[in-house]
Write a protein that holds these residues in place. Structure first.
Motif, PDB file in Angstrom:
ATOM      1  N   ASP A  81      43.512  35.657  38.913  1.00  0.00           N
ATOM      2  CA  ASP A  81      42.870  36.182  40.108  1.00  0.00           C
ATOM      3  C   ASP A  81      42.516  37.641  39.905  1.00  0.00           C
ATOM      4  O   ASP A  81      43.308  38.404  39.376  1.00  0.00           O
ATOM      5  CB  ASP A  81      43.807  36.067  41.303  1.00  0.00           C
ATOM      6  CG  ASP A  81      44.007  34.626  41.756  1.00  0.00           C
ATOM      7  OD1 ASP A  81      43.298  33.733  41.246  1.00  0.00           O
ATOM      8  OD2 ASP A  81      44.865  34.400  42.604  1.00  0.00           O
ATOM      9  N   ALA A 121      38.978  36.667  45.258  1.00  0.00           N
ATOM     10  CA  ALA A 121      40.191  36.282  44.543  1.00  0.00           C
ATOM     11  C   ALA A 121      39.946  35.956  43.076  1.00  0.00           C
ATOM     12  O   ALA A 121      40.842  36.111  42.257  1.00  0.00           O
ATOM     13  CB  ALA A 121      40.859  35.100  45.234  1.00  0.00           C
ATOM     14  N   ARG A 122      38.741  35.521  42.739  1.00  0.00           N
ATOM     15  CA  ARG A 122      38.487  35.131  41.347  1.00  0.00           C
ATOM     16  C   ARG A 122      37.765  36.243  40.592  1.00  0.00           C
ATOM     17  O   ARG A 122      36.960  36.967  41.176  1.00  0.00           O
ATOM     18  CB  ARG A 122      37.642  33.860  41.299  1.00  0.00           C
ATOM     19  CG  ARG A 122      38.332  32.666  41.942  1.00  0.00           C
ATOM     20  CD  ARG A 122      37.463  31.452  41.934  1.00  0.00           C
ATOM     21  NE  ARG A 122      36.157  31.816  42.499  1.00  0.00           N
ATOM     22  CZ  ARG A 122      35.145  30.974  42.598  1.00  0.00           C
ATOM     23  NH1 ARG A 122      35.253  29.745  42.186  1.00  0.00           N
ATOM     24  NH2 ARG A 122      34.000  31.366  43.117  1.00  0.00           N
ATOM     25  N   SER A 172      35.424  35.861  38.538  1.00  0.00           N
ATOM     26  CA  SER A 172      33.988  35.572  38.579  1.00  0.00           C
ATOM     27  C   SER A 172      33.351  36.103  39.872  1.00  0.00           C
ATOM     28  O   SER A 172      32.199  36.537  39.858  1.00  0.00           O
ATOM     29  CB  SER A 172      33.731  34.074  38.427  1.00  0.00           C
ATOM     30  OG  SER A 172      34.348  33.345  39.465  1.00  0.00           O
ATOM     31  N   ASP A 173      34.084  36.081  40.980  1.00  0.00           N
ATOM     32  CA  ASP A 173      33.564  36.638  42.234  1.00  0.00           C
ATOM     33  C   ASP A 173      33.382  38.147  42.114  1.00  0.00           C
ATOM     34  O   ASP A 173      32.368  38.699  42.549  1.00  0.00           O
ATOM     35  CB  ASP A 173      34.513  36.351  43.404  1.00  0.00           C
ATOM     36  CG  ASP A 173      34.623  34.885  43.745  1.00  0.00           C
ATOM     37  OD1 ASP A 173      33.674  34.122  43.447  1.00  0.00           O
ATOM     38  OD2 ASP A 173      35.665  34.506  44.305  1.00  0.00           O
TER      39      ASP A 173
END
Length: 68
Positions: A1, A9-10, A12-13
């Motif tokens: 995370d 939270a990720r 990639s985000d």
């Protein structure tokens, strides 16, 4: 995370947000993630804390940014 229990939270985000900030106006980029200025500061601070706690996140973010 990237930011545990956070808005992004990720990893990639978080990478997507950074990419959007590079090509869109700040308001547009933040709106894509439902953030305002205060929300962005919260996310940025949480991300910095997460990177300090787990330095491998910096490498994961860099790898994500290197992908096209």
């Amino acid at each position: 995370d990237a930011v545990p229990d956070g808005r992004l939270a990720r990893v990639s985000d978080y990478v997507a947000l950074i990419r959007d900030l590079a090509v869109l106006s700040p308001r547009e980029a933040l709106a894509e993630f439902g953030l305002d200025d205060a929300g962005y500061l919260e996310v940025a601070a949480a991300a910095a804390e997460a990177i300090v706690a787990d330095p491998s996140l910096a490498a994961a973010i860099a790898a994500g940014l290197a992908r096209r």
